[in-house]
Design a protein around this motif. Sequence first.
Motif, PDB file in Angstrom:
ATOM      1  N   TYR A 100     -14.997 -31.709   0.382  1.00 18.81           N
ATOM      2  CA  TYR A 100     -14.602 -30.898   1.685  1.00 18.81           C
ATOM      3  C   TYR A 100     -13.323 -30.720   1.782  1.00 18.81           C
ATOM      4  CZ  TYR A 100     -14.121 -29.548   6.505  1.00 18.81           C
ATOM      5  OH  TYR A 100     -13.738 -28.927   7.744  1.00 18.81           O
ATOM      6  N   ASN A 101     -12.768 -29.477   1.582  1.00 20.63           N
ATOM      7  CA  ASN A 101     -11.415 -28.977   1.437  1.00 20.63           C
ATOM      8  C   ASN A 101     -10.995 -28.548   2.924  1.00 20.63           C
ATOM      9  OD1 ASN A 101      -8.854 -27.507   1.092  1.00 20.63           O
ATOM     10  ND2 ASN A 101      -9.060 -28.414  -0.783  1.00 20.63           N
ATOM     11  N   ARG A 102     -10.020 -29.296   3.579  1.00 23.87           N
ATOM     12  CA  ARG A 102      -9.662 -28.880   4.970  1.00 23.87           C
ATOM     13  C   ARG A 102      -8.847 -27.652   5.086  1.00 23.87           C
ATOM     14  NH1 ARG A 102     -10.616 -33.668   3.682  1.00 23.87           N
ATOM     15  NH2 ARG A 102     -11.720 -35.290   5.206  1.00 23.87           N
ATOM     16  N   ASP A 103      -8.169 -27.184   3.933  1.00 22.40           N
ATOM     17  CA  ASP A 103      -7.626 -26.162   3.947  1.00 22.40           C
ATOM     18  C   ASP A 103      -8.253 -24.919   3.119  1.00 22.40           C
ATOM     19  OD1 ASP A 103      -5.279 -27.510   4.731  1.00 22.40           O
ATOM     20  OD2 ASP A 103      -4.769 -28.225   2.998  1.00 22.40           O
ATOM     21  N   CYS A 104      -9.406 -25.139   3.089  1.00 23.70           N
ATOM     22  CA  CYS A 104     -10.300 -24.141   2.585  1.00 23.70           C
ATOM     23  C   CYS A 104     -10.063 -23.415   1.352  1.00 23.70           C
ATOM     24  CB  CYS A 104     -10.542 -22.842   3.478  1.00 23.70           C
ATOM     25  SG  CYS A 104     -11.193 -23.487   5.210  1.00 23.70           S
ATOM     26  N   GLU A 105      -9.512 -24.351   0.464  1.00 20.42           N
ATOM     27  CA  GLU A 105      -9.097 -23.944  -0.886  1.00 20.42           C
ATOM     28  C   GLU A 105     -10.092 -24.387  -2.119  1.00 20.42           C
ATOM     29  OE1 GLU A 105      -4.159 -23.608  -0.350  1.00 20.42           O
ATOM     30  OE2 GLU A 105      -5.213 -25.527  -1.150  1.00 20.42           O
ATOM     31  N   HIS A 106     -10.334 -23.650  -2.848  1.00 19.24           N
ATOM     32  CA  HIS A 106     -11.386 -23.851  -3.962  1.00 19.24           C
ATOM     33  C   HIS A 106     -10.896 -24.628  -5.046  1.00 19.24           C
ATOM     34  CE1 HIS A 106     -15.322 -24.203  -5.756  1.00 19.24           C
ATOM     35  NE2 HIS A 106     -14.999 -23.422  -6.775  1.00 19.24           N
ATOM     36  N   LEU A 107     -10.325 -25.949  -4.779  1.00 18.65           N
ATOM     37  CA  LEU A 107      -9.541 -26.582  -5.692  1.00 18.65           C
ATOM     38  C   LEU A 107     -10.061 -28.094  -5.798  1.00 18.65           C
ATOM     39  CD1 LEU A 107      -5.920 -25.208  -5.166  1.00 18.65           C
ATOM     40  CD2 LEU A 107      -7.262 -24.815  -7.411  1.00 18.65           C
ATOM     41  N   PRO A 108      -9.745 -28.591  -6.787  1.00 18.51           N
ATOM     42  CA  PRO A 108      -9.836 -30.294  -6.579  1.00 18.51           C
ATOM     43  C   PRO A 108      -8.998 -30.863  -5.775  1.00 18.51           C
ATOM     44  CG  PRO A 108      -9.046 -29.708  -8.749  1.00 18.51           C
ATOM     45  CD  PRO A 108      -9.403 -28.304  -8.179  1.00 18.51           C
ATOM     46  N   GLN A 109      -9.315 -31.930  -5.156  1.00 19.61           N
ATOM     47  CA  GLN A 109      -8.188 -32.607  -4.048  1.00 19.61           C
ATOM     48  C   GLN A 109      -8.570 -34.005  -4.326  1.00 19.61           C
ATOM     49  OE1 GLN A 109     -10.668 -30.937  -0.745  1.00 19.61           O
ATOM     50  NE2 GLN A 109     -11.591 -33.036  -0.285  1.00 19.61           N
ATOM     51  N   ILE A 110      -7.468 -34.628  -3.560  1.00 22.41           N
ATOM     52  CA  ILE A 110      -7.071 -35.985  -3.427  1.00 22.41           C
ATOM     53  C   ILE A 110      -7.161 -36.338  -1.833  1.00 22.41           C
ATOM     54  CG2 ILE A 110      -5.762 -38.013  -3.532  1.00 22.41           C
ATOM     55  CD1 ILE A 110      -5.033 -35.139  -5.939  1.00 22.41           C
ATOM     56  N   ASN A 111      -7.962 -37.087  -1.497  1.00 19.56           N
ATOM     57  CA  ASN A 111      -8.066 -37.519  -0.075  1.00 19.56           C
ATOM     58  C   ASN A 111      -7.080 -38.450   0.176  1.00 19.56           C
ATOM     59  OD1 ASN A 111      -9.912 -35.504   0.529  1.00 19.56           O
ATOM     60  ND2 ASN A 111     -11.537 -36.940   0.177  1.00 19.56           N
ATOM     61  N   LEU A 112      -6.223 -38.281   1.197  1.00 18.20           N
ATOM     62  CA  LEU A 112      -5.502 -39.261   1.908  1.00 18.20           C
ATOM     63  C   LEU A 112      -5.698 -39.794   3.363  1.00 18.20           C
ATOM     64  CD1 LEU A 112      -2.489 -40.873   1.650  1.00 18.20           C
ATOM     65  CD2 LEU A 112      -1.491 -38.716   2.748  1.00 18.20           C
ATOM     66  N   CYS A 113      -5.838 -41.197   3.400  1.00 22.48           N
ATOM     67  CA  CYS A 113      -6.104 -41.853   4.694  1.00 22.48           C
ATOM     68  C   CYS A 113      -4.766 -42.575   5.274  1.00 22.48           C
ATOM     69  CB  CYS A 113      -7.151 -42.951   4.375  1.00 22.48           C
ATOM     70  SG  CYS A 113      -7.373 -43.867   5.877  1.00 22.48           S
ATOM     71  N   LEU A 114      -4.499 -42.084   6.506  1.00 20.24           N
ATOM     72  CA  LEU A 114      -3.245 -42.449   6.999  1.00 20.24           C
ATOM     73  C   LEU A 114      -3.467 -43.109   8.426  1.00 20.24           C
ATOM     74  CD1 LEU A 114      -0.095 -42.595   7.051  1.00 20.24           C
ATOM     75  CD2 LEU A 114      -0.311 -40.490   7.950  1.00 20.24           C
ATOM     76  N   ALA A 115      -3.118 -44.114   8.823  1.00 24.07           N
ATOM     77  CA  ALA A 115      -3.109 -45.092   9.860  1.00 24.07           C
ATOM     78  C   ALA A 115      -1.626 -44.781  10.798  1.00 24.07           C
ATOM     79  CB  ALA A 115      -3.537 -46.443   9.976  1.00 24.07           C
ATOM     80  N   VAL A 116      -1.805 -44.519  11.844  1.00 26.85           N
ATOM     81  CA  VAL A 116      -0.500 -44.214  12.696  1.00 26.85           C
ATOM     82  C   VAL A 116      -0.565 -45.055  14.037  1.00 26.85           C
ATOM     83  CG1 VAL A 116       1.232 -42.587  13.484  1.00 26.85           C
ATOM     84  CG2 VAL A 116      -0.186 -41.906  11.623  1.00 26.85           C
ATOM     85  N   ASN A 117       0.452 -45.590  14.473  1.00 28.35           N
ATOM     86  CA  ASN A 117       0.612 -46.249  15.741  1.00 28.35           C
ATOM     87  C   ASN A 117       0.855 -45.260  16.825  1.00 28.35           C
ATOM     88  OD1 ASN A 117       3.192 -46.258  16.019  1.00 28.35           O
ATOM     89  ND2 ASN A 117       3.495 -48.383  15.336  1.00 28.35           N
ATOM     90  N   SER A 118       0.659 -46.015  18.074  1.00 28.49           N
ATOM     91  CA  SER A 118       0.820 -44.928  19.329  1.00 28.49           C
ATOM     92  C   SER A 118       2.078 -44.562  19.374  1.00 28.49           C
ATOM     93  CB  SER A 118       0.423 -45.786  20.521  1.00 28.49           C
ATOM     94  OG  SER A 118       1.175 -47.054  20.664  1.00 28.49           O
ATOM     95  N   LYS A 119       3.298 -45.046  18.977  1.00 22.67           N
ATOM     96  CA  LYS A 119       4.745 -44.379  18.538  1.00 22.67           C
ATOM     97  C   LYS A 119       4.644 -43.618  17.690  1.00 22.67           C
ATOM     98  CE  LYS A 119       6.375 -48.733  20.988  1.00 22.67           C
ATOM     99  NZ  LYS A 119       7.412 -50.025  20.655  1.00 22.67           N
ATOM    100  N   SER A 120       3.634 -43.055  16.909  1.00 24.29           N
ATOM    101  CA  SER A 120       3.667 -42.092  15.734  1.00 24.29           C
ATOM    102  C   SER A 120       4.094 -42.646  14.508  1.00 24.29           C
ATOM    103  CB  SER A 120       4.497 -40.859  16.174  1.00 24.29           C
ATOM    104  OG  SER A 120       4.243 -40.221  17.190  1.00 24.29           O
ATOM    105  N   SER A 121       4.508 -44.156  14.276  1.00 22.19           N
ATOM    106  CA  SER A 121       5.154 -44.682  13.085  1.00 22.19           C
ATOM    107  C   SER A 121       3.915 -44.999  12.116  1.00 22.19           C
ATOM    108  CB  SER A 121       5.580 -45.885  13.635  1.00 22.19           C
ATOM    109  OG  SER A 121       6.845 -45.900  14.369  1.00 22.19           O
ATOM    110  N   PRO A 122       4.014 -44.728  11.011  1.00 25.87           N
ATOM    111  CA  PRO A 122       2.937 -44.844   9.926  1.00 25.87           C
ATOM    112  C   PRO A 122       2.780 -46.370   9.680  1.00 25.87           C
ATOM    113  CG  PRO A 122       4.734 -44.038   8.849  1.00 25.87           C
ATOM    114  CD  PRO A 122       5.125 -43.864  10.332  1.00 25.87           C
ATOM    115  N   ALA A 123       1.517 -46.883   9.743  1.00 24.77           N
ATOM    116  CA  ALA A 123       1.344 -48.501   9.599  1.00 24.77           C
ATOM    117  C   ALA A 123       0.575 -48.726   8.363  1.00 24.77           C
ATOM    118  CB  ALA A 123       0.489 -48.956  10.606  1.00 24.77           C
TER     119      ALA A 123
END
Length: 338
Positions: free
Chosen positions: A29-52
């Motif tokens: 499922y491509n969120r940018d609606c592009e018919h291309l293979p993809q890699i999914n990136l999981c990101l966790a961010v805290n309430s101060k917007s800092s990546p964890a």
Amino acid sequence: LRNDDSTVVFDITSLSYYGENINSAEFGYNRDCEHLPQINLCLAVNSKSSPAYFRMIKGSIPDVSTVGHTADELRSLGYSKIHLVFDRGFYSESNIKSLTEFQFTGALPKRLKLFYELVRSNLDIEHIGNVVSYKNDRIMVREIERGGIRYILVHNPKIKHEQQENFMERLLEKEELAKKYLGKIGWEDMKNLLGSYKKYFEFNGSDIRRKKKAIQRSVNLMGKYILFTNETETGWIEVLDRYRSKDVAEKAFSILKNNGFLTPIRVWSDEALQGKILAAFAFYIIYTDVMNKTDYSYNEVRRLFDDMCTVEYSNGTSSNVELSKKQKKLLKDIGIFV
């Protein structure tokens, strides 16, 4: 973060891939609606917007399948006193069971039978006597508890009116199309013509009729969403506020993509891909740290940093180039004094 009660929002984005020979790149499922293979990136961010936390996932794996492993990995890293926030694409009964050691807040997908059951048994929520204020909206709210989970049913009359107007317009368009081609095309072609609206009509020879119960079921769901949480101490306002905080992860993806750190993906080995993702993660740590300390925009910060340098002379001495007033302020904002 591990020693602090914090809200952690995690989300997934798809990164379209333009090369070959990357094991993680698959169609999904491509969120940018592009018919291309993809890699999914999981990101966790805290309430101060800092990546964890971040990790890469094969492109064909749906969001709902990632929660259990993410929870296991967070536990292994020592995370326990955190409140996880996630969007409706991550909901399943098994995922809820896998998160018993955490506090969590999420949203129910509208396609679930549970969503329809909760709405159907609480249709009187729309009574004007239930109206409350939230931010700049006038909404109706009701709490339902089942199996230790709190469900917050929210009805927004303004959104319902907009959705109902759009629905009626599309319903009439599809009805006119069906009448125009009735008897001229086969049933399969008619279903393709009506698309998702075929469930609202029934055909009898040359006659077409609206299925009023099916239409009413859809109308009953309009303007409504349902949040769920296992947190028992806070009121519904704090639950809504916490769910809205999920925007910090979406903002992180937008910043990384729009500034060229995650798109386009044109690398030729898994190692290079991992390096690119790690560099993006490191960049966002620096980005949030700087942006939380200054009132300059990101583009202005980049411009101000461009001319900062130290000149090294042939005799081994060095000197900083002249700094403008804005450059000095920026350095002072982020704790660097010259």
